[in-house]
Design a protein around this motif. Structure first.
Motif, short mmCIF file in Angstrom:
data_model
loop_
_atom_site.label_atom_id
_atom_site.label_comp_id
_atom_site.label_asym_id
_atom_site.label_seq_id
_atom_site.Cartn_x
_atom_site.Cartn_y
_atom_site.Cartn_z
N VAL A 1 8.47 11.23 25.79
CA VAL A 1 7.26 11.84 25.23
C VAL A 1 7.35 11.75 23.72
N MET A 2 6.28 11.31 23.06
CA MET A 2 6.28 11.27 21.61
C MET A 2 4.90 11.62 21.08
N GLU A 3 4.88 12.09 19.85
CA GLU A 3 3.62 12.44 19.19
C GLU A 3 3.16 11.26 18.34
N LEU A 4 1.87 10.93 18.43
CA LEU A 4 1.30 9.91 17.57
C LEU A 4 0.68 10.60 16.36
N PRO A 5 1.24 10.37 15.17
CA PRO A 5 0.70 11.01 13.98
C PRO A 5 -0.66 10.41 13.63
N PRO A 6 -1.48 11.12 12.88
CA PRO A 6 -2.75 10.53 12.45
C PRO A 6 -2.51 9.39 11.48
N TYR A 7 -3.45 8.46 11.44
CA TYR A 7 -3.35 7.37 10.46
C TYR A 7 -3.53 7.95 9.07
N ARG A 8 -2.76 7.40 8.14
CA ARG A 8 -2.86 7.84 6.75
C ARG A 8 -2.89 6.62 5.85
N LEU A 9 -3.58 6.75 4.74
CA LEU A 9 -3.54 5.69 3.73
C LEU A 9 -2.28 5.90 2.91
N PRO A 10 -1.32 4.98 2.97
CA PRO A 10 -0.06 5.17 2.24
C PRO A 10 -0.29 5.31 0.74
N THR A 11 0.55 6.08 0.10
CA THR A 11 0.46 6.22 -1.35
C THR A 11 1.27 5.11 -2.01
N TRP A 12 0.83 4.72 -3.21
CA TRP A 12 1.57 3.70 -3.95
C TRP A 12 2.97 4.18 -4.25
N ARG A 13 3.09 5.48 -4.56
CA ARG A 13 4.41 6.02 -4.89
C ARG A 13 5.36 5.88 -3.70
N GLY A 14 4.86 6.21 -2.50
CA GLY A 14 5.70 6.11 -1.31
C GLY A 14 6.14 4.68 -1.04
N ILE A 15 5.21 3.74 -1.18
CA ILE A 15 5.54 2.33 -0.94
C ILE A 15 6.54 1.83 -1.97
N VAL A 16 6.32 2.21 -3.24
CA VAL A 16 7.24 1.77 -4.30
C VAL A 16 8.64 2.34 -4.08
N ILE A 17 8.73 3.63 -3.74
CA ILE A 17 10.03 4.25 -3.51
C ILE A 17 10.75 3.56 -2.36
N HIS A 18 10.03 3.38 -1.27
CA HIS A 18 10.62 2.77 -0.07
C HIS A 18 11.07 1.34 -0.37
N THR A 19 10.22 0.56 -1.03
CA THR A 19 10.54 -0.84 -1.34
C THR A 19 11.71 -0.93 -2.31
N TRP A 20 11.65 -0.12 -3.36
CA TRP A 20 12.71 -0.15 -4.35
C TRP A 20 14.04 0.27 -3.76
N GLU A 21 14.02 1.30 -2.89
CA GLU A 21 15.26 1.78 -2.28
C GLU A 21 15.95 0.67 -1.51
N ARG A 22 15.17 -0.02 -0.65
CA ARG A 22 15.76 -1.08 0.16
C ARG A 22 16.18 -2.28 -0.69
N THR A 23 15.34 -2.65 -1.66
CA THR A 23 15.67 -3.80 -2.50
C THR A 23 16.90 -3.52 -3.34
N TRP A 24 16.99 -2.31 -3.88
CA TRP A 24 18.15 -1.95 -4.70
C TRP A 24 19.42 -1.97 -3.87
N GLN A 25 19.36 -1.47 -2.64
CA GLN A 25 20.52 -1.51 -1.77
C GLN A 25 20.96 -2.95 -1.52
N TYR A 26 19.98 -3.82 -1.32
CA TYR A 26 20.27 -5.24 -1.09
C TYR A 26 20.92 -5.85 -2.33
N ALA A 27 20.33 -5.61 -3.50
CA ALA A 27 20.85 -6.18 -4.74
C ALA A 27 22.22 -5.58 -5.09
N LYS A 28 22.38 -4.29 -4.87
CA LYS A 28 23.66 -3.63 -5.17
C LYS A 28 24.77 -4.18 -4.29
#
Length: 732
Positions: free
Chosen positions: A510-537
Motif C-alpha cells: 500500500v502506498m500514498e500517491l502525493p499530489p502533483y507539484r511544480l518543482p521549485t528551481w531551488r529544489g532542482i538545483v540543490i538536488h542536481t548540485w548534490e549529485r554532481t558534486w558527489q560525482y566530481a568529488k
C-alpha cells in the motif's frame, strides 16, 4: 571568525530537535528550509533512509536538527521505524517536530498519537497548507493544538512559509518542558483497557524498561507483538516478560473468540477513532471545492492508465536520454577538449619520463576521462530531479507494483530500484539502505541482490563513452536500451531467486500517491548540485588515488635492461641511416619503434601481465587485456573502468601531439568491433557490484550474500557477454 566569536558560539546551549513524520510529508524539504542543508529532496516514500543533521541558531541556543527516517508508526515493523524510535528513546531530543501532510491529516496524525502516548514534547507542523487549501480544506489550528496539547504551525516548506514561526515555537517548547516527557493515555475499549492497566501496574512496579519508555507504552508494545520490546524485556526481567507475553496472548485469544479480531487491529481502530473524533469536532472543514476531483486525479487518469501509463512512462524515460544527449553534447565535447589541451600542454612542457607519464597518462587521462562527462550527467540529474519533485516517480512505483508482484518482489521494492539507477544516475548503496522499508526478509533479500543490475550513476560515464565509440549515431537509444535491459535482467533474476534459494510468501503493498507539484528551481538545483558534486568529488579523490595506483601497476616493473638496450640499439641504427632516408620515412620508423616499445612495456607491467592472464578466457567475449585491467579496477568503483582504459590506451601510444579522445581511439582500434563494444557494455552493466555496494550488502544482510552477489553477477555478466559477442560477430 574572531576568538571572541568562537567563544560565544561554544558557549551556546545545544538542544536536539528531531524531525519525524510519514514518508512524503515533506520532512527533507523542511530540513533544507530550516538548516540550508543539502538533504536529498525527493517526492516519493523511502528516500530518507538515515538520519541527517543540521543546525539553526536561535538567540543563545543552537538547535541541532535531526531528520529521522520516514515512518508511519512507532511499532518496529521495519528497520526505519526501529531507527526512528531508538533515536527518540535513546537520544531523548528536547522536542519533536512531527511533519504532517495537511491534505491527509487523518492518516498523518496516526504517528502523532503515538508520539503523544510516548510523552515526548511535540510540535505539529502542518505542511503543504497551500495544497490543502486548493483541495478546499480549512484547518482550525487552535482547536487542533488544544486537542493534542501541543503547538501547531502551518507550513509550506517548499517556499519556507511558516519556518521562522516553527523554529520559535519549537525552541520555546523545548525550553518550557526541559526534557520532561508527559505521556497521554488513550482508551482502547473495554476489552483491552483492563489488560493494559494490569500490565502497566506490573511493569511500573518492576521498572521494566521504564528508563527508556513509559510503562503503559511498554504494555501496548507487548499487546502489539513488538519483537524488539519483547527481546529487551526478556533480557531485563525474563520472569515478568514471560508473564506479559502470556497475558498478551490471552488478550489476543479473547479478541479472536469474541470479536474475530486481534490486538493490533483494535489498537489501530481506537487510535483512528480518537483522531476522527478530534477532526469531526470542527478541526477540519471542507468547502464545496473539496467535492471536486483534485487536478492530480485528472492527470492520473491518463498517466497511470493500465495501458497508456506504462507506454507514457517508457516515453518519458526515452525523452530523458534524448534531451540529455541533445543538450549535453557540445558542453561535454568542450570539456573533454579542455582536458586534451591540458594534457598536450603538460606533455610538451615536460621532458619524457615518469613525471610526464604520471601527469599526462595517469592523472589527466584517468581523472579527466571521468570528469569530461560532467555536463551530460548534470543534465540527466536535473531531469531526474524534476521527475522526482513533481510527484511522477511515485506513479512509476504504483504502476510497476503490478509487474513486480509477478516476479516475486514487493511494490516497495520499486523505490530502491529507482534509487539504485532504475532511471539512470542513482547508486546501489542508498538503494540497499532504502530496502529497509521492506518488512519481509525474503523480499528484501531478493531486492538487494538485484539492485546492482541497475544503470547506476557510476556506470553512466562508461556507457556514454562506449556508445560514443561503437554506436555514435544511436547514443540515446543505446542508453535507453541498457536501462531497460537492467530492469529486465533484475526482474528475471528476482523471479529465479524467489523460486529457488530465496523462497517465501509475498506481502501486500500500500502506498500514498502525493499530489502533483511544480518543482521549485531551488529544489532542482540543490538536488542536481548534490549529485554532481558527489560525482566530481569522487573523481577528485578516490578515482584520482586509484588512477595513480593503476598507472603505477601499468608502468612498473617495465622492460628488462636487456630489452631496453635492444630498443636503444634499434633507435641508434635508424638514426644512423638518416642520410639515406627522407625525414618522413625516418619519423615513421621511429614512431613505429616507439609504439612497439610502449606496447611491450605495458604488457610487461604488473597490470599488463594480469590482463594477459585472463585474455584467453575474456577473448570469448571480445575483451582484450587492456579491457581486463579496466574491469578488474572497476570492482573498486565503476568509474575506474573509464579512467583505467584512458590510462591503458594513453600508455600504449607515443604520438602525444596527435592525441584523440578515448572513444575515438577505441573506435579506430583494430582490436575492437561493434559486437565487442556491445558485449563490454552488457558485462559492465551486470558484473560484480563495486566495493562500497558489496560492503553495505554485507552489513545489511550478510557477507555470505555479499560474496554470492559478486560471484553470481559476474558469472551472469560473462555468460551474456559471450552470447552477445559470439552472435554479434555474425552481424557486425
Amino acid at each position: 571568525m574572531s576568538q571572541a566569536q568562537n567563544h560565544n558560539r561554544q558557549a551556546q546551549r545545544r538542544v536536539t530537535i528531531a524531525l519525524a513524520g510519514n514518508p512524503n510529508a515533506g520532512k527533507s524539504t523542511l530540513f533544507n528550509a530550516l538548516t540550508g542543508g543539502r538533504a536529498h529532496v525527493g517526492n516519493y516514500p523511502g528516500i530518507t533512509v538515515e538520519k541527517k543533521t543540521g543546525h539553526v541558531h536561535v538567540g543563545d541556543v543552537l538547535l541541532e536538527i535531526v531528520d529521522l527516517p520516514g515512518t508511519y508508526s512507532l511499532t518496529a515493523y521495519s528497520a526505519e521505524e526501529l531507527v526512528a524510535r531508538d533515536f527518540l528513546v535513546e537520544e531523548r531530543p528536547a522536542a519533536v517536530v512531527n511533519v504532517l501532510n495537511a491534505g491527509s491529516l487523518e492518516r498523518n496524525l496516526y504517528l502523532a498519537v503515538q508520539l503523544l502516548e510516548l510523552g515526548i514534547p511535540m510540535v505539529l507542523g502542518l505542511n503543504m497548507m497551500d495544497e490543502a487549501r486548493r483541495m478546499g480544506l480549512s484547518i482550525d489550528v487552535k482547536r487542533l493544538a488544544q486537542a493534542f496539547h501541543c503547538p501547531v504551525v502551518e507550513l509550506v516548506a517548499r517556499s519556507s512559509a511558516g519556518v521562522d514561526e516553527l523554529i520559535r515555537e519549537t525552541a520555546a517548547l523545548a525550553a518550557k518542558r526541559q526534557g520532561r516527557w508527559e505521556p497521554v493515555d488513550i482508551s482502547y475499549g473495554p476489552d483491552l483497557d483492563p489488560v493494559l492497566a494490569e500490565m502497566t501496574g506490573r511493569i511500573a512496579a518492576a521498572s521494566l524498561l521504564t528508563g527508556r519508555y513509559p510503562a503503559r507504552f511498554v504494555a501496548l508494545k507487548y499487546l502489539e507483538g513488538d519483537d524488539q520490546i519483547k527481546a529487551l524485556g526478556r533480557a531485563s526481567n525474563p520472569e515478568l516478560s514471560g508473564w506479559l507475553e502470556t497475558r498478551a496472548r490471552q488478550a489476543a485469544e479473547h479478541l479472536r473468540a469474541t470479536l474475530g479480531t486481534y490486538p493490533e487491529a483494535v489498537v489501530a481502530d481506537y487510535r483512528y477513532g480518537f483522531i476522527a473524533s478530534i477532526l469531526k469536532g470542527g478541526v477540519v472543514a471542507r468547502s464545496s471545492l473539496g467535492s471536486r476531483i483534485h487536478v492530480s486525479d485528472h492527470i492520473d487518469r491518463v498517466l497511470t492508465h493500465r495501458l497508456l501509463g506504462p507506454a507514457i512512462m517508457l516515453g518519458i524515460l526515452y525523452l530523458v536520454y534524448l534531451m540529455a544527449f541533445s543538450l549535453g553534447k557540445y558542453p561535454m565535447e568542450w570539456l573533454q577538449a579542455g582536458f586534451d589541451w591540458l594534457g598536450k600542454g603538460i606533455g610538451a612542457s615536460l621532458p619524457a619520463g615518469l613525471l610526464r607519464s604520471l601527469l599526462v597518462d595517469g592523472i589527466i587521462a584517468g581523472v579527466g576521462g571521468v570528469l569530461g562527462f560532467v555536463p551530460l550527467i548534470m543534465i540527466i540529474f536535473a531531469l531526474i530531479a524534476f521527475l522526482e519533485d513533481s510527484g511522477y516517480m511515485a506513479r512509476v512505483a504504483y504502476m510497476l507494483d503490478r509487474v513486480f508482484r509477478v516476479f516475486g518482489l514487493h511494490g516497495a521494492s520499486v523505490m530502491p530500484f529507482i534509487i539504485s539507477g532504475g532511471i539512470a544516475g542513482g547508486c546501489a548503496v542508498p538503494g540497499v539502505l532504502a530496502s529497509r522499508t521492506l518488512r519481509s526478509p525474503k523480499e528484501r533479500l531478493a531486492t538487494i541482490l538485484t539492485l546492482p543490475l541497475m544503470t547506476c550513476g557510476a556506470k553512466m560515464p562508461v556507457f556514454i563513452m562506449l556508445t560514443a565509440a561503437f554506436l555514435p549515431k544511436y547514443q540515446a537509444q543505446a542508453m535507453f536500451g541498457l536501462t531497460l535491459l537492467g530492469w529486465i535482467a533484475a526482474l528475471g533474476v528476482a523471479w529465479l531467486l524467489r523460486r529457488t534459494i530465496v523462497r517465501g510468501a509475498s506481502t501486500p503493498f500500500v502506498m500514498e500517491l502525493p499530489p502533483y507539484r511544480l518543482p521549485t528551481w531551488r529544489g532542482i538545483v540543490i538536488h542536481t548540485w548534490e549529485r554532481t558534486w558527489q560525482y566530481a568529488k569522487k573523481a577528485g579523490t578516490f578515482i584520482l588515488a586509484v588512477s595513480i595506483l593503476i598507472w603505477a601497476a601499468m608502468t612498473f616493473p617495465g622492460l628488462s635492461k636487456e630489452k631496453e638496450e635492444a630498443f636503444d640499439a634499434q633507435k641508434a641504427a635508424i638514426t644512423a641511416a638518416a642520410g639515406r632516408e627522407t625525414v618522413q620515412a625516418l619519423n615513421a620508423q621511429l614512431e613505429e619503434l616507439g609504439r612497439t616499445r610502449a606496447s611491450l612495456a605495458l604488457t610487461s607491467s604488473a597490470a599488463g601481465r594480469l590482463g594477459n592472464l585472463f585474455e584467453p578466457v575474456s577473448r570469448l567475449a571480445g575483451f582484450d587485456w587492456r579491457a581486463n585491467i579496466a574491469l578488474i579496477g572497476g570492482i573498486a568503483a565503476k568509474e575506474v573502468i573509464l579512467s583505467t582504459m584512458g590510462t591503458a590506451y594513453s600508455l600504449g601510444r607515443v604520438d602525444q601531439e596527435h592525441s584523440a579522445p578515448l572513444a575515438k581511439r577505441l573506435a579506430a582500434s583494430p582490436e575492437w568491433s561493434v559486437a565487442g563494444g556491445i558485449a563490454l557494455m552488457v558485462f559492465i552493466l551486470f558484473y560484480s557490484p563495486c566495493f562500497p555496494t558489496l560492503a553495505v550488502i554485507g552489513k545489511e544482510v550478510s557477507w555470505k550474500w555479499s560474496a554470492f552477489s559478486a560471484v553470481f553477477n559476474t558469472a551472469l555478466a560473462f555468460g551474456l557477454a559471450v552470447a552477445v559477442y559470439q552472435v554479434g560477430t555474425r552481424f557486425f
